[in-house]
Scaffold this active site. Structure first.
Site, PDB file in Angstrom:
ATOM      1  N   CYS A  77      -3.101  -4.788  -7.855  1.00  0.00           N
ATOM      2  CA  CYS A  77      -2.735  -3.374  -7.951  1.00  0.00           C
ATOM      3  C   CYS A  77      -2.960  -2.841  -9.353  1.00  0.00           C
ATOM      4  O   CYS A  77      -2.960  -1.627  -9.571  1.00  0.00           O
ATOM      5  CB  CYS A  77      -1.289  -3.165  -7.524  1.00  0.00           C
ATOM      6  SG  CYS A  77      -0.080  -3.884  -8.651  1.00  0.00           S
ATOM      7  N   GLU A 117      -7.959   3.470  -2.596  1.00  0.00           N
ATOM      8  CA  GLU A 117      -7.847   2.122  -3.158  1.00  0.00           C
ATOM      9  C   GLU A 117      -8.676   1.157  -2.304  1.00  0.00           C
ATOM     10  O   GLU A 117      -8.431   1.004  -1.112  1.00  0.00           O
ATOM     11  CB  GLU A 117      -6.386   1.674  -3.187  1.00  0.00           C
ATOM     12  CG  GLU A 117      -6.189   0.315  -3.837  1.00  0.00           C
ATOM     13  CD  GLU A 117      -4.734  -0.083  -3.940  1.00  0.00           C
ATOM     14  OE1 GLU A 117      -4.368  -0.716  -4.940  1.00  0.00           O
ATOM     15  OE2 GLU A 117      -3.957   0.244  -3.009  1.00  0.00           O
ATOM     16  N   SER A 155       0.835  -1.199   0.000  1.00  0.00           N
ATOM     17  CA  SER A 155       0.000   0.000   0.000  1.00  0.00           C
ATOM     18  C   SER A 155       0.872   1.252   0.000  1.00  0.00           C
ATOM     19  O   SER A 155       2.040   1.228   0.421  1.00  0.00           O
ATOM     20  CB  SER A 155      -0.911   0.006   1.225  1.00  0.00           C
ATOM     21  OG  SER A 155      -0.145   0.196   2.406  1.00  0.00           O
TER      22      SER A 155
END
Length: 497
Positions: A281, A383, A226
């Site tokens: 991702c 996200e 992250s």
């Protein structure tokens, strides 16, 4: 109950820290093992093993290092299903998805097999009177990698085959959520003849991460995870004089132009948005149709496709997607769906409350679709890392590209169109590291390099490919002249040729 242990100096090592993490089957919620969480002192042991192995490995001819890579390639190919099964059991992704992950990792091993050519330097004769100059790329020494849960096989393989082929020794700290595949592949490296200590695997949590980032003998750190952690890794590592590549989060947009083939676009969005339950991702999490006409068609076509997604455990060969990795992550994704509804987005398909017979305790969330999302909503800005697709309508191509360029993340993006001018303009002007034109997930092949822009990448080097070679080596340039070419007398002015 299975226990996953460290690999230090080519041998299994049971952590003596007294701390463990439980491993779960995401489809059932049942415990299926545990992994030891190592201490900083156990990282020291791995560093000492790497230091002992480094001189011999770094000085081994690249052709012999490549020979190990060829053997590893063979062993992985012979064990595709075993590795995929291990991934699915702890991560939850479908078997076919896990096979694809292993294949993309193997492609980096393929690239590393060419290391003798990749490390060739440059030579220039007679750069001055009887003076020659040549360059060489030399290993850094001991390097480390910290990898995420979503690709437990692929992302480590993006790192250590390149680093090892370049002549470094490597210490890997994988995710504690799904570590079995990591150990399995590391054992293939040992079986292929990799000397003890060249590759070490240390399982752990923040204690080991911080020990890696501050250890004086570790010269470089690769990270994928992250953005907040990537930023922490980058600043802490560089403050301790390390070279760092830290790949962070993403919010990948797909622009859908009015001339796009709607059927092909929907197919692309289904795979890119909901494959691996959105835990990628490079997943497309935002669709940006240009104009209400194409937006209405897109949402109308997506809705029944999402509602008909086949969701199940990895053992179900017909499943399109499996569960999320943990209960905590499931709760986080559901929280984002709650937030999107409260913020005023139109919830077209609701994936909450999904329960499968026989798997009632699994971490399942169904495919979710929001329409009329705006750029001030949390489901747009942050996200989610789950099977949630947001439709943000744009009134023009310029509005769509401006929206993407203003987002804090710049990992991947795509445009679907038949218009070559629009596609070329998009590729040239978009401030994102990886761009797809009618390709929804533009992950570069192994002989290119993977990396985003803005807050999706901290550091100057992308991962694997040519950038991987540059990251794991340092340049040395030698300028030489032998006595017969040396004229008498000292020269005090700045040297020129």
């Amino acid at each position: 109950m299975a226990r996953v242990n460290n690999i230090i100096g080519g041998k299994p090592h049971i952590s003596q820290s007294g701390r463990t993490a439980v491993l779960y089957n995401p489809a059932t919620g049942e415990q299926n093992g545990e992994v030891g969480l190592s201490s900083a002192s156990e990282l020291d042991m791995a560093v000492e093993a790497a230091k002992a192995a480094l001189p011999g490995w770094a000085n081994l001819p690249p052709l012999k290092r490549a020979a190990v890579m060829f053997k590893v390639k063979y062993l992985i190919e012979q064990n595709f299903d075993r590795i995929a099964d291990a991934i699915s059991a702890e991560h939850g992704k479908t078997h076919d998805d896990a096979l694809g992950e292993v294949q993309r990792g193997l492609e980096v091993v393929d690239f590393a097999c060419g290391i003798p050519h990749l490390l060739k330097g440059e030579f220039s004769r007679n750069v001055g009177p009887s003076i020659d100059s040549f360059s060489d790329r030399q290993p850094l020494g001991i390097v480390a990698g910290i990898t995420p849960f979503n690709f437990p096989a692929m992302v480590p393989l993006w790192m250590y085959p390149m680093a090892i082929a370049c002549g470094n020794c490597f210490i890997l700290k994988p995710s504690e959520k799904d570590p079995t595949a990591v150990n399995m592949i590391a054992e293939f490296f040992m079986e292929a003849g990799l000397p003890a200590g060249v590759l070490n695997v240390i399982h752990g949590d923040k204690e080991v991460v911080d020990a890696i980032l501050t250890h004086k003998d570790i010269k470089a750190v690769s990270f994928v995870g992250s953005t907040p952690i990537a930023e922490y890794v980058y600043h802490t590592g560089t403050a301790n004089n390390k070279r760092v590549q830290a790949l962070g989060g993403a919010k990948n947009h797909m622009v859908v132009m009015p001339d796009a083939d709607i059927d092909k676009t929907v197919d692309a969005l289904m795979g890119a948005g909901y494959g691996s339950a959105g835990e990628r991702c490079m997943a497309i999490s935002v669709a940006v149709p240009v104009g209400d006409a194409i937006a209405d068609k897109l949402v109308e076509a997506l809705k029944p496709r999402i509602e008909s997604l086949k969701i199940g455990p990895a053992t179900d060969a017909q499943a399109d997607m499996g569960p999320l990795v943990t209960q905590q992550h499931k709760d986080k994704v559901v929280g984002y769906i709650d937030a999107g509804e409260k913020e005023g987005a139109e919830l077209v398909v609701d994936g909450r409350g999904l329960s499968l017979q026989g798997y009632e305790n699994g971490y399942f969330v169904g495919g979710t679709l929001f329409d009329r999302v705006t750029t001030d909503m949390s489901i747009y800005k942050e996200e989610i890392f789950g099977p949630v697709l947001s439709v943000v309508r744009a009134d023009s191509f310029e509005t769509a590209t401006k929206m993407i360029n203003e987002h804090e993340f710049g990992n991947g993006t795509a445009i679907f169109t038949r218009d070559g001018d629009a596609a070329r303009s998009f590729a040239d002007s978009i401030e994102v590291g990886m761009v797809g034109i009618n390709v929804p997930i533009p992950v570069p092949v192994a002989y290119h390099s993977f990396g985003g822009w803005k807050r999706s990448l901290f550091g100057d080097h992308s991962i694997y490919g040519p950038e991987g070679i540059r990251f794991y080596t340092r340049l040395k340039t030698v300028t030489s002249r032998w006595p017969d070419g040396i004229k008498e007398g000292a020269i005090f002015n700045f040297p020129t040729m």
